[in-house]
Motif scaffolding. Structure first.
Motif, PDB file in Angstrom:
ATOM      1  N   ALA A  57       9.621  29.222  19.380  1.00  0.00           N
ATOM      2  CA  ALA A  57       9.357  28.471  20.603  1.00  0.00           C
ATOM      3  C   ALA A  57       8.883  29.391  21.725  1.00  0.00           C
ATOM      4  N   ALA A  58       9.481  30.575  21.808  1.00  0.00           N
ATOM      5  CA  ALA A  58       9.131  31.499  22.897  1.00  0.00           C
ATOM      6  C   ALA A  58       7.714  32.031  22.778  1.00  0.00           C
ATOM      7  N   THR A  59       7.055  31.776  21.636  1.00  0.00           N
ATOM      8  CA  THR A  59       5.644  32.147  21.512  1.00  0.00           C
ATOM      9  C   THR A  59       4.808  31.454  22.580  1.00  0.00           C
TER      10      THR A  59
ATOM     11  N   ALA B 298      10.513  11.243  26.265  1.00  0.00           N
ATOM     12  CA  ALA B 298      10.392  10.114  25.347  1.00  0.00           C
ATOM     13  C   ALA B 298      10.351  10.544  23.886  1.00  0.00           C
ATOM     14  N   PHE B 299       9.701  11.663  23.601  1.00  0.00           N
ATOM     15  CA  PHE B 299       9.477  12.056  22.211  1.00  0.00           C
ATOM     16  C   PHE B 299      10.163  13.359  21.822  1.00  0.00           C
ATOM     17  N   GLY B 300      10.702  14.084  22.788  1.00  0.00           N
ATOM     18  CA  GLY B 300      11.416  15.308  22.479  1.00  0.00           C
ATOM     19  C   GLY B 300      10.661  16.558  22.888  1.00  0.00           C
ATOM     20  N   ARG B 301      11.365  17.685  22.844  1.00  0.00           N
ATOM     21  CA  ARG B 301      10.766  18.959  23.241  1.00  0.00           C
ATOM     22  C   ARG B 301       9.734  19.432  22.215  1.00  0.00           C
ATOM     23  N   LYS B 302       9.989  19.156  20.928  1.00  0.00           N
ATOM     24  CA  LYS B 302       9.125  19.625  19.846  1.00  0.00           C
ATOM     25  C   LYS B 302       7.689  19.100  19.958  1.00  0.00           C
ATOM     26  N   PRO B 303       7.449  17.798  20.160  1.00  0.00           N
ATOM     27  CA  PRO B 303       6.065  17.328  20.296  1.00  0.00           C
ATOM     28  C   PRO B 303       5.323  17.949  21.479  1.00  0.00           C
ATOM     29  N   SER B 304       6.026  18.183  22.582  1.00  0.00           N
ATOM     30  CA  SER B 304       5.380  18.816  23.731  1.00  0.00           C
ATOM     31  C   SER B 304       4.937  20.236  23.397  1.00  0.00           C
ATOM     32  N   ILE B 305       5.779  20.958  22.660  1.00  0.00           N
ATOM     33  CA  ILE B 305       5.404  22.308  22.238  1.00  0.00           C
ATOM     34  C   ILE B 305       4.194  22.251  21.319  1.00  0.00           C
TER      35      ILE B 305
ATOM     36  N   GLY C  94       0.503  24.003  22.012  1.00  0.00           N
ATOM     37  CA  GLY C  94      -0.131  24.962  21.116  1.00  0.00           C
ATOM     38  C   GLY C  94      -1.505  24.523  20.667  1.00  0.00           C
ATOM     39  N   ALA C  95      -1.652  23.221  20.330  1.00  0.00           N
ATOM     40  CA  ALA C  95      -2.935  22.712  19.852  1.00  0.00           C
ATOM     41  C   ALA C  95      -3.999  22.761  20.947  1.00  0.00           C
ATOM     42  N   ALA C  96      -3.634  22.392  22.171  1.00  0.00           N
ATOM     43  CA  ALA C  96      -4.597  22.420  23.276  1.00  0.00           C
ATOM     44  C   ALA C  96      -5.046  23.844  23.573  1.00  0.00           C
TER      45      ALA C  96
ATOM     46  N   THR D 245       1.562  26.555  17.328  1.00  0.00           N
ATOM     47  CA  THR D 245       1.238  25.234  16.807  1.00  0.00           C
ATOM     48  C   THR D 245       1.837  25.021  15.419  1.00  0.00           C
ATOM     49  N   ALA D 246       1.619  25.983  14.520  1.00  0.00           N
ATOM     50  CA  ALA D 246       2.150  25.860  13.163  1.00  0.00           C
ATOM     51  C   ALA D 246       3.676  25.933  13.160  1.00  0.00           C
ATOM     52  N   GLY D 247       4.220  26.839  13.950  1.00  0.00           N
ATOM     53  CA  GLY D 247       5.666  26.988  13.982  1.00  0.00           C
ATOM     54  C   GLY D 247       6.383  25.772  14.530  1.00  0.00           C
ATOM     55  N   SER D 248       5.748  25.088  15.497  1.00  0.00           N
ATOM     56  CA  SER D 248       6.396  23.915  16.100  1.00  0.00           C
ATOM     57  C   SER D 248       6.611  22.795  15.098  1.00  0.00           C
ATOM     58  N   LEU D 249       5.804  22.773  14.029  1.00  0.00           N
ATOM     59  CA  LEU D 249       5.972  21.735  12.994  1.00  0.00           C
ATOM     60  C   LEU D 249       7.314  21.866  12.289  1.00  0.00           C
ATOM     61  N   PHE D 250       7.872  23.061  12.316  1.00  0.00           N
ATOM     62  CA  PHE D 250       9.130  23.311  11.604  1.00  0.00           C
ATOM     63  C   PHE D 250      10.328  23.418  12.534  1.00  0.00           C
ATOM     64  N   LEU D 251      10.095  23.307  13.843  1.00  0.00           N
ATOM     65  CA  LEU D 251      11.209  23.405  14.790  1.00  0.00           C
ATOM     66  C   LEU D 251      12.083  22.158  14.741  1.00  0.00           C
ATOM     67  N   PRO D 252      13.392  22.315  14.787  1.00  0.00           N
ATOM     68  CA  PRO D 252      14.261  21.145  14.949  1.00  0.00           C
ATOM     69  C   PRO D 252      14.300  20.744  16.416  1.00  0.00           C
ATOM     70  N   ASP D 253      14.620  19.484  16.681  1.00  0.00           N
ATOM     71  CA  ASP D 253      14.800  19.097  18.071  1.00  0.00           C
ATOM     72  C   ASP D 253      16.211  19.449  18.508  1.00  0.00           C
ATOM     73  N   THR D 254      16.402  19.569  19.801  1.00  0.00           N
ATOM     74  CA  THR D 254      17.717  19.971  20.313  1.00  0.00           C
ATOM     75  C   THR D 254      18.695  18.806  20.240  1.00  0.00           C
ATOM     76  N   PRO D 255      19.983  19.086  20.103  1.00  0.00           N
ATOM     77  CA  PRO D 255      20.969  17.993  20.100  1.00  0.00           C
ATOM     78  C   PRO D 255      20.901  17.151  21.368  1.00  0.00           C
ATOM     79  N   ASN D 256      20.655  17.785  22.504  1.00  0.00           N
ATOM     80  CA  ASN D 256      20.551  17.051  23.774  1.00  0.00           C
ATOM     81  C   ASN D 256      19.441  16.018  23.710  1.00  0.00           C
ATOM     82  N   SER D 257      18.288  16.420  23.183  1.00  0.00           N
ATOM     83  CA  SER D 257      17.152  15.507  23.087  1.00  0.00           C
ATOM     84  C   SER D 257      17.388  14.425  22.047  1.00  0.00           C
ATOM     85  N   LEU D 258      18.023  14.776  20.934  1.00  0.00           N
ATOM     86  CA  LEU D 258      18.308  13.791  19.890  1.00  0.00           C
ATOM     87  C   LEU D 258      19.180  12.660  20.421  1.00  0.00           C
ATOM     88  N   ILE D 259      20.222  13.018  21.158  1.00  0.00           N
ATOM     89  CA  ILE D 259      21.120  11.999  21.698  1.00  0.00           C
ATOM     90  C   ILE D 259      20.420  11.195  22.788  1.00  0.00           C
ATOM     91  N   GLN D 260      19.655  11.880  23.625  1.00  0.00           N
ATOM     92  CA  GLN D 260      18.958  11.189  24.710  1.00  0.00           C
ATOM     93  C   GLN D 260      17.948  10.180  24.170  1.00  0.00           C
TER      94      GLN D 260
END
Length: 514
Positions: A29-31, A111-118, A122-124, A221-236
């Protein structure tokens, strides 16, 4: 705000440890910081090294007026050679695009989580790097910058949140500071790549510099496909408590996560009642967070760091260094910033945020005053300065960069990412990023003109702001080290100034409930 405080760990912390899984995901993510830093470094270097060596075709093609000033006009002041609004528009177009994108990113992140924004970020950025590397005119070049801005806007909005939510509270400072550390890696990488591409005699080295931004963008971009979402975002987003619990157990390395899970659930319950978090953050009880989300990114930009990071080679050439020497000096200062940011990562959770803010602030203030004084006494409108004074300036600039690397560089991203309650977290981080980009744009757009008109007074100007921000931290920023992110409201309730907003508002809500 978060409710239950079932703390089972020491010093108000939850149980858990820093797991390899968290380290790996946060490294990916820090990339997002690398792409930001690479762009800062690469865009700055083109301006200064394009003159009579390998970057000459770049300036001839896109900025012929600047090229003419550098090579033909011997009467123009040392401080005014690079004063071009088209040149600064090229730099700052990214930050306007990033500002707008960060506001849209808030809705996507919530709405969709931290992972899609990352992933979007990356893609843009990847698209922008490809377009810039293939640019044949100024319009392609600037459109590529806009795409880079969209990428940075999404990444800077989502990555710091992701890091703060994934990290255990006792290690949150070190993990979150990894973002600025990656920014430093990006800047230094860009400096080194430009050092090589400026030696390509065929004149297309600048295309390599641009296109190489695609490397960290692809990793993100490639790494974000494998990132899990955070528990905070999952519950939200999903209210799937069992799934969030399993994820929390995995990232904390312990089965005993009930206390932290309860706080996240309570915070999520409150966040679901918020229809418009941008309106909510304007409420009196969130006044501390709103002020910090504006003040901290503003102060970070008026430290004067962009004088160094955007235009360090320009400054070094202004004070008498040659082309290759100026780039070497920029690489040196980039390395200093990277090392001191790493040191900040190691000590921030031990000594705290306030100590580093104040120590770094004093260090930067002293250096800027001395630099301004030397330039006032030794550098006129024409000619250079002695090698001894030029070397002294290099040392002082390196000490200044070290102060920034210890304090406002990493902490300017860390503190805003950890102070917002879940219900306004995405909105608060978007305001933080938008303000950061707004003042980055203003500084980038005005600095060359400011240098031309204020001359050495530019350093006194930024030094004055460093004095103001250091006093601001001393008076108004509470210590946040080791405080669980969903319990951060307690630091405001116990602060001498902010408690009047937070406690009085809470008491008013209790009266209404009765």
């Amino acid at each position: 705000m978060a409710g239950g405080f079932g703390i089972t760990g020491p010093q108000g912390q939850y149980k858990g440890k820093l797991t390899p899984f968290v380290i790996l995901t946060c490294m990916i993510a820090a990339t997002g910081g690398v792409i930001f830093g690479y762009d800062i470094g690469v865009s700055a270097q083109w301006f200064s090294e394009g003159g009579v060596t390998s970057m000459e075709p770049f300036l001839k093609k896109f900025f012929p007026e600047v090229y003419r000033k550098m090579t033909e006009d011997t009467k123009i002041s040392n401080y005014c050679k690079f004063d071009s609004q088209l040149l600064t528009s090229f730099t700052s177009s990214l930050y306007i695009a990033g500002l707008i994108a960060s506001l849209f990113a808030s809705s996507v992140t919530k709405a969709f989580g931290r992972k899609p924004s990352i992933l979007i970020g990356g893609a843009a950025f990847l698209s922008g790097a490809a377009l810039g590397g293939a640019a044949v005119n100024i319009f392609m070049l600037i459109f590529g910058r806009v795409l880079l801005g969209v990428g940075v806007g999404f990444a800077n909005q989502s990555v710091p949140l992701y890091l703060s939510e994934m990290a255990p509270s006792q290690y949150r400072g070190a993990i979150s500071n990894g973002f600025q550390f990656c920014v430093g890696i990006g800047v230094l990488s860009a400096n080194l790549i430009n050092y090589g591409t400026q030696k390509i005699k065929a004149g297309w080295g600048w295309r390599i510099s641009l296109a190489m931004a695609a490397v960290p963008a692809f990793i993100l971009t490639a790494g974000s496909l494998f990132l899990p979402d955070t528990p905070n975002s999952l519950i939200q987003r999903t209210n799937n408590h069992p799934k969030a619990k399993l994820m929390l157990q995995r990232i904390r390395g312990t089965e005993d996560v009930e206390a932290e899970l309860e706080d996240i659930i309570n915070a999520s319950s409150i966040s679901k009642t918020m229809k418009n978090p941008f309106n909510k953050i304007l409420q009196r009880k969130y006044r501390p967070q709103l002020v910090m989300s504006i003040a901290i990114p503003f102060f970070q930009q008026v430290t004067g760091i962009n004088v160094i990071s955007f235009y360090a080679p320009v400054l070094f050439r202004t004070i008498g260094f040659g082309e290759s020497a100026s780039l070497t000096s920029a690489v040196l200062t980039g390395g200093v910033g990277l090392i001191t940011t790493f040191i900040s990562m190691l000590i921030v959770d031990r000594v705290g945020r306030r100590v580093l803010f104040k120590f770094g602030g004093i260090q930067m203030f002293v250096c800027q005053v001395i630099i301004g004084g030397i330039m006032c006494a030794q550098l006129g409108d024409h000619g250079g300065m002695s090698k001894g004074y030029a070397f002294l300036l290099l040392v002082l600039i390196s000490i200044y960069v070290a102060g920034f690397g210890l304090s406002w560089g990493p902490l300017g991203w860390l503190v805003p990412s950890e102070i917002f309650p879940l219900e306004i977290r995405s909105a608060g981080q978007s305001i933080n990023v938008a303000v950061n980009f707004l003042f980055t744009f203003i500084v980038a757009q005005t600095f060359l003109s400011m240098l031309c008109h204020f001359k050495y007074g530019t350093f006194f100007f930024f030094g004055g702001w460093v004095a103001v921000m250091t006093m601001f931290v001393h008076l108004f920023l509470p210590e946040t080290k080791g405080v669980p992110i969903e319990q951060m409201e307690n630091v405001w309730k116990s602060h001498w100034f902010w408690k009047r907003f937070v406690v009085e508002e809470d008491e008013g809500e209790v009266e209404v409930d009765k």
